[in-house]
Scaffold this motif. Structure first.
Motif, PDB file in Angstrom:
ATOM      1  N   GLU A 180      62.453  55.772   8.613  1.00  0.00           N
ATOM      2  CA  GLU A 180      63.429  56.427   9.480  1.00  0.00           C
ATOM      3  C   GLU A 180      62.798  57.610  10.213  1.00  0.00           C
ATOM      4  O   GLU A 180      63.054  57.826  11.404  1.00  0.00           O
ATOM      5  N   GLU A 201      60.753  56.236  13.073  1.00  0.00           N
ATOM      6  CA  GLU A 201      61.618  55.778  14.155  1.00  0.00           C
ATOM      7  C   GLU A 201      62.224  56.949  14.916  1.00  0.00           C
ATOM      8  O   GLU A 201      62.308  56.928  16.150  1.00  0.00           O
ATOM      9  N   LEU A 202      62.639  57.979  14.197  1.00  0.00           N
ATOM     10  CA  LEU A 202      63.236  59.142  14.856  1.00  0.00           C
ATOM     11  C   LEU A 202      62.203  59.907  15.683  1.00  0.00           C
ATOM     12  O   LEU A 202      62.530  60.427  16.755  1.00  0.00           O
ATOM     13  N   GLN A 259      59.648  58.514  17.197  1.00  0.00           N
ATOM     14  CA  GLN A 259      59.451  57.686  18.390  1.00  0.00           C
ATOM     15  C   GLN A 259      60.603  57.877  19.370  1.00  0.00           C
ATOM     16  O   GLN A 259      60.395  58.009  20.576  1.00  0.00           O
ATOM     17  N   LYS A 260      61.819  57.914  18.840  1.00  0.00           N
ATOM     18  CA  LYS A 260      62.993  58.117  19.690  1.00  0.00           C
ATOM     19  C   LYS A 260      62.927  59.488  20.360  1.00  0.00           C
ATOM     20  O   LYS A 260      63.235  59.618  21.555  1.00  0.00           O
ATOM     21  N   CYS A 261      62.519  60.480  19.623  1.00  0.00           N
ATOM     22  CA  CYS A 261      62.395  61.837  20.163  1.00  0.00           C
ATOM     23  C   CYS A 261      61.379  61.858  21.302  1.00  0.00           C
ATOM     24  O   CYS A 261      61.616  62.472  22.349  1.00  0.00           O
ATOM     25  N   ARG A 298      60.499  59.336  23.214  1.00  0.00           N
ATOM     26  CA  ARG A 298      61.095  58.636  24.363  1.00  0.00           C
ATOM     27  C   ARG A 298      62.088  59.524  25.089  1.00  0.00           C
ATOM     28  O   ARG A 298      62.122  59.575  26.325  1.00  0.00           O
ATOM     29  N   LEU A 299      62.909  60.244  24.335  1.00  0.00           N
ATOM     30  CA  LEU A 299      63.899  61.126  24.949  1.00  0.00           C
ATOM     31  C   LEU A 299      63.240  62.284  25.689  1.00  0.00           C
ATOM     32  O   LEU A 299      63.723  62.710  26.752  1.00  0.00           O
TER      33      LEU A 299
END
Length: 103
Positions: free
Chosen positions: A68, A71-72, A74-76, A78-79
């Motif tokens: 997790e 994944e977080l 990576q999301k950060c 991207r954002l």
């Protein structure tokens, strides 16, 4: 030849510190749990590591949490990229500050 020994008051102070911090109780409970195992685990150190951490947290839980985190992150990332892109697009649609000040 005399062997160096830490002064007794320092040992006692350290022992009280470990007791206050709950280290002694935690270690004792893990060692008691290991002692009470009907079949001793092949790797006693791994048993201690797994049982010394957060109660109820299994290796699978730890692995899921680590996934997790990945994944977080990576999301950060991207954002953050999206945020920079949106800021750049916004800048291209806004009039320059000098032109806005002269009007």
């Amino acid at each position: 030849m005399a062997h160096y020994k830490a002064p007794d008051h320092k040992r006692e102070q350290f022992r009280r510190y470990l007791e206050k911090a709950g280290v002694v109780d935690s270690l004792t409970s893990v060692l008691v749990a290991l002692y009470e195992q009907p079949e001793k685990p092949a790797n006693a150190l791994e048993f201690v590591k797994q049982n010394l951490g957060t109660p109820g947290l299994t290796a699978a839980d730890t692995e899921a949490l680590q996934q997790e985190v990945v994944e977080l992150r990576q999301k950060c990332a991207r954002l953050e990229e999206e945020n920079l892109d949106l800021k750049a697009r916004l800048q291209s649609h806004e009039p320059p500050e000098d032109a806005a000040a002269t009007e």
